[in-house]
Design a protein around this motif. Structure first.
Motif, mmCIF file in Angstrom:
data_model
loop_
_atom_site.group_PDB
_atom_site.id
_atom_site.type_symbol
_atom_site.label_atom_id
_atom_site.label_comp_id
_atom_site.label_asym_id
_atom_site.label_seq_id
_atom_site.Cartn_x
_atom_site.Cartn_y
_atom_site.Cartn_z
ATOM 1 N N VAL A 9 0.643 -1.224 -0.076
ATOM 2 C CA VAL A 9 -0.058 0.039 0.033
ATOM 3 C C VAL A 9 0.946 1.056 0.000
ATOM 4 O O VAL A 9 0.516 2.202 -0.789
ATOM 5 C CB VAL A 9 -1.125 -0.128 1.162
ATOM 6 C CG1 VAL A 9 -1.597 1.471 1.318
ATOM 7 C CG2 VAL A 9 -2.016 -1.188 1.020
ATOM 8 N N VAL A 10 1.980 1.182 0.752
ATOM 9 C CA VAL A 10 2.733 2.387 0.870
ATOM 10 C C VAL A 10 3.454 2.576 -0.521
ATOM 11 O O VAL A 10 3.506 3.922 -0.815
ATOM 12 C CB VAL A 10 3.799 2.208 1.990
ATOM 13 C CG1 VAL A 10 5.126 3.108 1.728
ATOM 14 C CG2 VAL A 10 3.223 2.383 3.454
ATOM 15 N N VAL A 11 3.972 1.614 -1.137
ATOM 16 C CA VAL A 11 4.425 1.604 -2.625
ATOM 17 C C VAL A 11 3.450 2.235 -3.313
ATOM 18 O O VAL A 11 3.847 3.307 -4.251
ATOM 19 C CB VAL A 11 5.287 0.305 -3.055
ATOM 20 C CG1 VAL A 11 5.778 0.516 -4.379
ATOM 21 C CG2 VAL A 11 6.329 -0.166 -1.873
ATOM 22 N N LEU A 12 2.296 1.677 -3.314
ATOM 23 C CA LEU A 12 1.453 2.134 -4.548
ATOM 24 C C LEU A 12 1.029 3.589 -4.120
ATOM 25 O O LEU A 12 0.812 4.557 -5.100
ATOM 26 C CB LEU A 12 0.050 1.155 -4.417
ATOM 27 C CG LEU A 12 0.175 -0.068 -4.960
ATOM 28 C CD1 LEU A 12 -1.139 -0.959 -4.552
ATOM 29 C CD2 LEU A 12 0.421 0.077 -6.344
ATOM 30 N N ILE A 13 0.966 4.027 -2.882
ATOM 31 C CA ILE A 13 0.639 5.541 -2.519
ATOM 32 C C ILE A 13 1.930 6.286 -3.286
ATOM 33 O O ILE A 13 1.577 7.481 -3.751
ATOM 34 C CB ILE A 13 0.585 5.683 -1.184
ATOM 35 C CG1 ILE A 13 -0.943 5.072 -0.592
ATOM 36 C CG2 ILE A 13 0.494 7.144 -0.896
ATOM 37 C CD1 ILE A 13 -1.137 5.089 0.572
#
Length: 162
Positions: A9-13
């Motif tokens: 999720v952090v990488v996608l954000i």
């Protein structure tokens, strides 16, 4: 949520934020036909201009540090202003065209991403090549079956068959 999903999720954000930073600023009041991308020009001149535009990003965002340089446009409408690579700006009731300014933040982000991607490729390429070539019998002699081992294996097969 597991730690793996949290990192995803952090990488996608982060990727969404980077994409939104690299996107061209949207002009106010543009029609659908004016916002359509131009046909790709794959000549040497077109490729050179694209490369130059990548390393010299311009923006229509106002900056307090840089003065606005007016464009020389005959008719004052937004489409003529954009055709001459100028930025339309409405001050009160008047429409003024000014030259775009150099976007240092965009340039820094592009250079950091390009450098980081280069280091990532240069760092991972030898590791991947070594991992692939280590298992290859034509490159790694330890992966090949020696003549003695081959003879012993053939003798064992013959004993089992008898």
């Amino acid at each position: 949520i597991g730690a793996h999903r949290a990192w995803v999720v952090v990488v996608l954000i982060l990727l969404c934020r980077i994409h939104s930073l690299l996107a061209a600023p949207v002009q106010q009041g543009l029609g659908q036909s004016e916002a359509a991308p131009k046909k790709l020009n794959m000549t040497v001149k077109g490729v050179f201009e694209s490369l130059l535009n990548f390393f010299r990003p311009m923006t229509c965002r106002l900056s307090n540090e840089r003065p606005l340089v007016p464009c020389q446009v005959e008719s004052l409408n937004a489409s003529e202003c954009l055709k001459n690579h100028c930025c339309p700006m409405k001050i009160g009731q008047d429409l003024q065209c000014h030259m775009p300014v150099k976007d240092d933040v965009q340039l820094a982000i592009r250079l950091i991403l390009l450098t980081g991607g280069g280091f990532l490729i240069l760092g991972l390429l030898p590791i991947c090549c070594c991992a692939i070539l280590q298992r290859s019998p034509c490159i790694n002699p330890l992966q090949r079956m020696s003549k003695k081992v081959r003879q012993i294996a053939q003798e064992r097969r013959e004993r089992r068959e008898q």
